[in-house]
Design a protein around this motif. Structure first.
Motif, PDB file in Angstrom:
ATOM      1  N   TRP A   1      83.795   2.144 -63.790  1.00 47.21           N
ATOM      2  CA  TRP A   1      84.896   2.366 -64.755  1.00 47.21           C
ATOM      3  C   TRP A   1      84.414   3.350 -65.810  1.00 47.21           C
ATOM      4  CZ3 TRP A   1      89.799   1.731 -64.049  1.00 47.21           C
ATOM      5  CH2 TRP A   1      90.687   1.769 -65.135  1.00 47.21           C
ATOM      6  N   GLY A   2      84.395   4.612 -65.466  1.00 52.31           N
ATOM      7  CA  GLY A   2      84.029   5.636 -66.439  1.00 52.31           C
ATOM      8  C   GLY A   2      83.083   6.654 -65.856  1.00 52.31           C
ATOM      9  N   LYS A   3      83.333   7.911 -66.243  1.00 49.06           N
ATOM     10  CA  LYS A   3      82.450   9.002 -65.814  1.00 49.06           C
ATOM     11  C   LYS A   3      81.543   9.357 -66.981  1.00 49.06           C
ATOM     12  CE  LYS A   3      86.108  10.704 -62.813  1.00 49.06           C
ATOM     13  NZ  LYS A   3      87.088   9.641 -63.157  1.00 49.06           N
ATOM     14  N   HIS A   4      80.315   9.741 -66.663  1.00 53.55           N
ATOM     15  CA  HIS A   4      79.399  10.116 -67.734  1.00 53.55           C
ATOM     16  C   HIS A   4      79.917  11.390 -68.401  1.00 53.55           C
ATOM     17  CE1 HIS A   4      75.931  11.091 -70.064  1.00 53.55           C
ATOM     18  NE2 HIS A   4      75.321   9.974 -69.675  1.00 53.55           N
ATOM     19  N   PRO A   5      80.097  11.381 -69.725  1.00 60.09           N
ATOM     20  CA  PRO A   5      80.703  12.549 -70.388  1.00 60.09           C
ATOM     21  C   PRO A   5      79.936  13.853 -70.138  1.00 60.09           C
ATOM     22  CG  PRO A   5      80.565  10.687 -71.903  1.00 60.09           C
ATOM     23  CD  PRO A   5      79.833  10.275 -70.656  1.00 60.09           C
ATOM     24  N   LYS A   6      78.628  13.749 -69.911  1.00 53.78           N
ATOM     25  CA  LYS A   6      77.832  14.962 -69.674  1.00 53.78           C
ATOM     26  C   LYS A   6      78.111  15.583 -68.304  1.00 53.78           C
ATOM     27  CE  LYS A   6      73.143  15.718 -70.271  1.00 53.78           C
ATOM     28  NZ  LYS A   6      71.777  15.191 -70.380  1.00 53.78           N
ATOM     29  N   TYR A   7      78.581  14.766 -67.369  1.00 53.10           N
ATOM     30  CA  TYR A   7      78.781  15.245 -65.987  1.00 53.10           C
ATOM     31  C   TYR A   7      80.191  14.905 -65.499  1.00 53.10           C
ATOM     32  CZ  TYR A   7      73.719  14.739 -66.456  1.00 53.10           C
ATOM     33  OH  TYR A   7      72.424  14.775 -66.897  1.00 53.10           O
ATOM     34  N   GLN A   8      81.132  14.960 -66.416  1.00 56.73           N
ATOM     35  CA  GLN A   8      82.518  14.551 -66.124  1.00 56.73           C
ATOM     36  C   GLN A   8      83.056  15.219 -64.848  1.00 56.73           C
ATOM     37  OE1 GLN A   8      84.061  12.542 -68.493  1.00 56.73           O
ATOM     38  NE2 GLN A   8      86.093  12.486 -67.612  1.00 56.73           N
ATOM     39  N   TRP A   9      82.883  16.536 -64.733  1.00 57.51           N
ATOM     40  CA  TRP A   9      83.488  17.296 -63.633  1.00 57.51           C
ATOM     41  C   TRP A   9      82.841  16.968 -62.285  1.00 57.51           C
ATOM     42  CZ3 TRP A   9      79.237  18.873 -66.077  1.00 57.51           C
ATOM     43  CH2 TRP A   9      78.290  19.607 -65.384  1.00 57.51           C
ATOM     44  N   LEU A  10      81.646  16.348 -62.353  1.00 56.88           N
ATOM     45  CA  LEU A  10      80.960  15.981 -61.104  1.00 56.88           C
ATOM     46  C   LEU A  10      81.230  14.536 -60.700  1.00 56.88           C
ATOM     47  CD1 LEU A  10      77.471  17.680 -61.541  1.00 56.88           C
ATOM     48  CD2 LEU A  10      79.141  18.139 -59.746  1.00 56.88           C
ATOM     49  N   PHE A  11      82.029  13.832 -61.463  1.00 57.61           N
ATOM     50  CA  PHE A  11      82.351  12.427 -61.173  1.00 57.61           C
ATOM     51  C   PHE A  11      81.090  11.570 -61.073  1.00 57.61           C
ATOM     52  CE2 PHE A  11      86.957  12.379 -59.493  1.00 57.61           C
ATOM     53  CZ  PHE A  11      87.282  13.496 -60.250  1.00 57.61           C
ATOM     54  N   ILE A  12      80.198  11.751 -62.039  1.00 60.60           N
ATOM     55  CA  ILE A  12      79.004  10.899 -62.089  1.00 60.60           C
ATOM     56  C   ILE A  12      79.373   9.658 -62.900  1.00 60.60           C
ATOM     57  CG2 ILE A  12      76.595  10.736 -62.861  1.00 60.60           C
ATOM     58  CD1 ILE A  12      77.103  12.799 -60.594  1.00 60.60           C
ATOM     59  N   PRO A  13      79.233   8.471 -62.298  1.00 61.25           N
ATOM     60  CA  PRO A  13      79.676   7.263 -63.004  1.00 61.25           C
ATOM     61  C   PRO A  13      78.695   6.852 -64.097  1.00 61.25           C
ATOM     62  CG  PRO A  13      78.622   6.655 -60.955  1.00 61.25           C
ATOM     63  CD  PRO A  13      78.624   8.164 -60.993  1.00 61.25           C
ATOM     64  N   THR A  14      79.214   6.178 -65.118  1.00 62.17           N
ATOM     65  CA  THR A  14      78.315   5.699 -66.180  1.00 62.17           C
ATOM     66  C   THR A  14      77.395   4.595 -65.661  1.00 62.17           C
ATOM     67  OG1 THR A  14      80.034   4.149 -66.844  1.00 62.17           O
ATOM     68  CG2 THR A  14      79.916   6.238 -68.060  1.00 62.17           C
ATOM     69  N   LYS A  15      77.878   3.847 -64.654  1.00 60.93           N
ATOM     70  CA  LYS A  15      77.081   2.738 -64.119  1.00 60.93           C
ATOM     71  C   LYS A  15      77.140   2.723 -62.600  1.00 60.93           C
ATOM     72  CE  LYS A  15      79.224  -1.300 -65.170  1.00 60.93           C
ATOM     73  NZ  LYS A  15      79.701  -1.863 -63.894  1.00 60.93           N
TER      74      LYS A  15
END
Ligand code: 2P0
Length: 344
Positions: free
Chosen positions: A18-32
């Motif tokens: 539930w959430g993409k890491h703001p630094k890699y938003q466009w790459l769909f890297i999840p926060t967890k």
């Protein structure tokens, strides 16, 4: 011209994304990192026709042509834009996509996971057949699927079963390396879970009001303890759940699954504006299942429940669920394998 046809399953997350890491938003890297079961009864079937062209897309979903500008079309179009920036050669083709789900779209049964994993698998299969993509391994294809919809990455591993999608960003710092580290893989195949059954409970087939993509962005932005939740689940809940799964400690697995679902919905409720995905029926299901040591509920971004139980308790638990949601509300699913090619 080349046509491929595939099926890909949906999956249900026990530990949620539930959430993409703001630094890699466009790459769909999840926060967890997240963990799911691959469901054998709910899947998408996708036929992809590839022809010489310049990146044009034609998309039909469940028999209806998606118009340019509709949200369905935009999701697919932006997926292909991300593919084109990673695989330049792919822009030299046009894509005709016909996809069908055997379950309600956008009602909490992870239709985007099945749809985008089918599309990513069909794309990789087609590109490998025209000899311009040599790698059809699960890791590469799960990264392609991730660019379509995060949860789709978890539907890709061919052995299915229990799948983990690694968040990856703690393994590297350069964006290209983070992207390579954020993939999905099978932890245990379906046979490891022979004692378990999964009951999907349809509470509603209405489309959800707030789509996950927008909702999770609001949660990352506005929930005051969002990163505490992320780190608690990454460092404590996830390892406990994986340990319970490894040792087949089902009671512990059920307890942690319920906890993770509650944590996720608490984050949704505490988002500004709040997102309430559960309905009164969902709450009744929670109340019926919460103290049972041999069952767990989990809810995604919608009111429908997925209940995991012991095979020999299926009838009893299904009876409880039918009393709440109706005689025809349940479907029992197995834990299955990943995508496969079918005959066009
Ligand atoms: C999950 N969900 O882990 C969680 C639980 C919904 C609730 O993944 O923006 O449609 O396409 O990456 O994958 C739904 O989010 O979002 C989701 P995008 P996605 O299954």
């Amino acid at each position: 011209m080349l046509t491929v046809e595939v099926t890909a399953p949906t999956n249900i997350a026990l530990v949620k994304y539930w959430g993409k890491h703001p630094k890699y938003q466009w790459l769909f890297i999840p926060t967890k990192s997240s963990v799911s079961f691959t469901l054998s009864s709910f899947f998408a079937r996708t036929r992809l026709t590839v022809d010489a062209g310049n990146g044009g897309i034609d998309f039909t979903l469940n028999g209806q042509k998606a118009n340019k500008g509709s949200s369905e079309f935009e999701y697919v179009e932006s997926f292909f834009e991300r593919i084109f920036s990673n695989y330049q050669f792919a822009r030299k083709y046009s894509y005709c996509i016909e996809s069908q789900n055997n379950f309600p779209t956008a009602a909490g049964f992870a239709s985007s996971a099945a749809g985008f994993s089918a599309l990513a698998f069909a794309f990789a299969l087609a590109m490998s057949k025209v000899n311009i993509m040599d790698s059809l391994d699960d890791k590469t294809v799960s990264i392609v699927a991730r660019l379509g919809s995060g949860s789709a990455a978890r539907s890709i591993p061919s052995n299915g079963g229990m799948v983990i999608w690694h968040r990856g960003y703690d393994k590297a710092s350069k964006a290209t390396l983070v992207s390579k580290a954020s993939y999905a893989e099978t932890l245990y195949p379906p046979s490891h879970f022979a004692e378990l059954a999964i009951i999907c409970v349809k509470v509603s087939s209405e489309e959800k009001k707030i789509r996950s993509r927008a909702g999770m962005e609001e949660s990352v932005r506005s929930v005051y303890d969002y990163w505490q939740w992320v780190e608690y689940e990454e460092s404590t809940l996830l390892p406990l759940l994986l340990n319970a799964a490894k040792r087949k400690k089902w009671q512990a697995l059920f307890k942690l699954t319920k906890q993770a679902s509650n944590n996720f919905h608490s984050v949704c409720l505490r988002t500004t504006p709040p997102m309430i995905y559960l309905s009164d029926r969902s709450r009744e299901i929670i109340e019926a299942i919460q103290f049972l040591p041999y069952a767990a509920y989990t809810f995604d971004a919608g009111p429908n429940a997925v209940v995991i139980t012991l095979k020999d308790k299926t009838e009893e638990v299904e009876g409880l669920l039918k009393n709440i949601a109706g005689k025809h509300s349940t479907v029992v699913s197995g834990i299955g394998n990943g995508p496969r090619e079918v005959r066009p």
